[in-house]
Design a protein around this motif. Structure first.
Motif: not given
Length: 637
Positions: A98-99, A143-144, A64-71, A148-151
């Motif tokens: 992952a997202v 998403l950024r 639920e809570k956004p954090s930097a994630s693989p996409v 949500w995004v781990d670039d």
């Protein structure tokens, strides 16, 4: 319209109260991301408006809570849908942290859907005004904006047309991606690719994107990624073979090969996820060949200390065997040429011989009654360096990926060992001739029609049909000039015969030099001397069969034997334009057949066939379900 963050928060509260649903509004330069429209197995369908066109995607967020994630961006094939690949690919289940985004394509015209009645994607940069690249940009921007995004860990994969778009996205947004994994796909923009970790999934029986075409793409990608010539097993079992090539520039390549068709392989999601987990833009590590298959969230991330380094260039120990030429891993050397005898009346097929590690075969009956076969050959030759002689070097396999010849003096029952054809008159810059077609002239000489290319790089020159002449069937002199060419279009792997006083040439149409033959479409050209051919009306049989094969003259008509999904098909014509398709097919599970009709009425057919899977496998399996669709080997070689 531009919103500040406080404005967005207030608007969010208002819309939540009014609609009783969660709606996220994001300010972007060219789109507005709207609320989830429906729920799908934990994912939500989100909408973007780009250039006045509404685009949607199913988005799975891991928490639920956004954090930097693989996409992971996962694209469906032509005629598919986001909903279907959400079920078949299920990356959101494979990588729970992952997202995962399953975008929906737009109605798209293609060679198989000329009216554009089904959904699909652009296949190259600039096509359709880059509408799909803009869609990806909008998805990633929203998403950024949400955090949500781990670039360093953004990945793209797709099936069929979606895999083609994955290659196009690699061209357009390589700096955004950590790795890609196209499935059952080709690429039109290979020349524009830069090194990037890649896993390509292909099936030998693919009837839509031919396996031979995908082989050529994979060979080109390994070259682009500066992969080592040696390969190693990565994950293999009875249903699949995964081979890893390490890279000198930290861009490893993995080929996953199955014996299936065009359908998305059930084993692909877990293995693609495993590959993606090992790659990031911070540390594009080598992929462990011994690492166990991990299909859950326990797979560790790759630490910077594991960054790939070029393999040592020091020589192997003196006693080590080293391949003369790169014939490891997957490639056309994994096929054989099968020789089949077909009875005249019952059409009974018997396999009588095999040429190992070969393909693209032709056969003819010489004036003395002998049979001569020509084919592309990939012999597996090894040289051992003698430890007592430090100056000794492994010999070069000059026969690898060259045209080879073999003779039969007993009507095709037995054949001589293959030997390389000798060519005189070649230029120093051109590609070595390939894709042989044998024709015996009225005076007994042998003409070999071949595919020629002015350079070793298909992106710099366009292949065309040439020829060479021989009086002994061993040494061929290149005949000057071009037999047949089409401006800016590749002409590859022709079939030629003479009816009355007219020579006829047929060559399958292709989208480009790296594509396989188009279904039902071919060039037709005629000549009075067999040297200068003039293009006539093109052939369009409007079916799924390929005009990749051989042509012979029987009485007052020509017969063509071609590559089909259900065995070798045949057709008859008296003018080369109007063809009547025969009702029955030869039960030969092979492709690109060569045919000669014996005085007895029997036929000898040579065709590219799959190797048996393992020692003891049935090497005489003629079932059409195992047919492959062979087309020319990729240049540069």
């Amino acid at each position: 319209m531009t919103f500040h963050r406080s404005t967005l928060q207030r608007l969010h509260i208002i819309l939540t109260c009014l609609a009783s649903v969660l709606i996220n509004v994001h300010a972007l330069a060219h789109d507005l991301a709207h609320a989830p429209l429906e729920t799908s197995a934990g994912g939500v369908t989100q909408t973007w408006t780009i250039g006045g066109v509404e685009r949607t995607a199913i988005v799975h967020r891991p928490r639920e809570k956004p954090s930097a994630s693989p996409v992971i961006l996962a694209f469906h094939g032509h005629g598919g849908s986001a909903r279907n690949v959400e079920r078949s690919m299920h990356f959101h289940s494979e990588w729970a942290d992952a997202v995962v985004v399953y975008p929906q394509g737009l109605l798209t015209k293609s060679a198989r859907d000329p009216q554009g009645t089904r959904s699909g994607w652009q296949n190259r940069v600039g096509e359709f005004e880059d509408r799909d690249v803009a869609f990806v940009d909008a998805i990633m921007a929203s998403l950024r904006a949400q955090g949500w995004v781990d670039d360093t860990r953004v990945y793209a994969t797709g099936h069929s047309n979606g895999g083609g778009f994955t290659y196009a996205l690699w061209c357009a947004r390589s700096s955004m991606l950590a790795a890609v994994a196209p499935v059952a796909a080709g690429s039109i923009d290979l020349a524009k690719l830069t090194p990037l970790p890649c896993m390509h999934v292909a099936s030998r029986g693919d009837e839509i994107v031919l396996f031979a075409r995908q082989e050529r793409v994979m060979t080109a990608v390994r070259r682009i990624n500066q992969c080592e010539t040696e390969s190693s097993a990565w994950a293999s079992d009875a249903s699949k073979q995964c081979t890893l090539w390490e890279s000198k520039v930290a861009a490893p390549f993995i080929a996953m090969i199955t014996d299936g068709g065009h359908a998305y392989p059930a084993a692909a999601p877990a293995l693609i996820t495993r590959f993606f987990k090992s790659q990031s833009k911070v540390a594009k590590a080598t992929v462990s060949a011994t690492e166990p298959i991990i299909a859950d969230d326990a797979a560790p991330s790759i630490a910077p200390s594991q960054e790939a380094k070029p393999q040592s260039t020091s020589p192997s120990p003196p006693t080590a065997k080293r391949p003369r030429q790169n014939g490891n891993g997957n490639g056309p050397w994994n096929n054989d040429v099968g020789v089949f005898r077909v009875t005249d009346q019952t059409q009974k097929v018997t396999r009588v011989h095999s040429f190992e590690r070969a393909g693209v075969a032709s056969v003819a009956r010489l004036a003395n009654g002998e049979l001569l076969a020509a084919f592309q050959w990939f012999p597996d030759s090894l040289a051992v360096v003698d430890g007592s002689n430090e100056s000794a070097k492994p010999a070069v396999n000059d026969a690898f990926d060259k045209i080879a010849l073999s003779r039969s003096t007993d009507g095709g029952a037995s054949w001589s060992a293959p030997s390389s054809a000798i060519f005189t008159g070649l230029t120093s810059t051109e590609q070595h001739p390939f894709d042989p077609t044998l024709v015996v002239l009225d005076d007994g000489r042998i003409r070999l029609y071949i595919t020629r290319n002015e350079s070793h790089d298909f992106s710099r020159s366009t292949p065309s049909i040439g020829s060479a002449i021989s009086s002994d069937g061993a040494t061929f002199a290149i005949e000057p000039g071009v037999r047949f060419a089409v401006a800016n279009e590749p002409v590859i792997d022709c079939a030629v015969t003479k009816l009355a006083n007219v020579w006829h040439l047929i060559s399958p149409k292709q989208l480009d030099s790296r594509s396989g033959p188009l279904a039902g479409k071919a060039y037709h050209a005629t000549s009075s001397d067999g040297l200068i051919f003039t293009r006539g009306e093109d052939i369009d049989s409007k079916n799924n069969d390929r005009w990749l094969g051989a042509m012979v003259t029987v009485g007052d008509e020509m017969r063509f034997f071609g590559t089909g999904d259900r065995g070798v098909w045949s057709a008859r014509s008296r003018d080369g334009v109007t063809w009547t398709i025969d009702a029955t097919r030869l039960t030969i599970g092979g492709a690109d057949p060569g045919v000669v009709i014996l005085p007895s009425g029997e036929m000898i057919v040579v065709a590219t066939v799959m190797k048996p899977r393992a020692q003891g496998a049935n090497s005489r399996d003629n079932s059409p379900r195992r047919a492959i669709n062979q087309s020319p080997p990729l240049a540069p070689r």
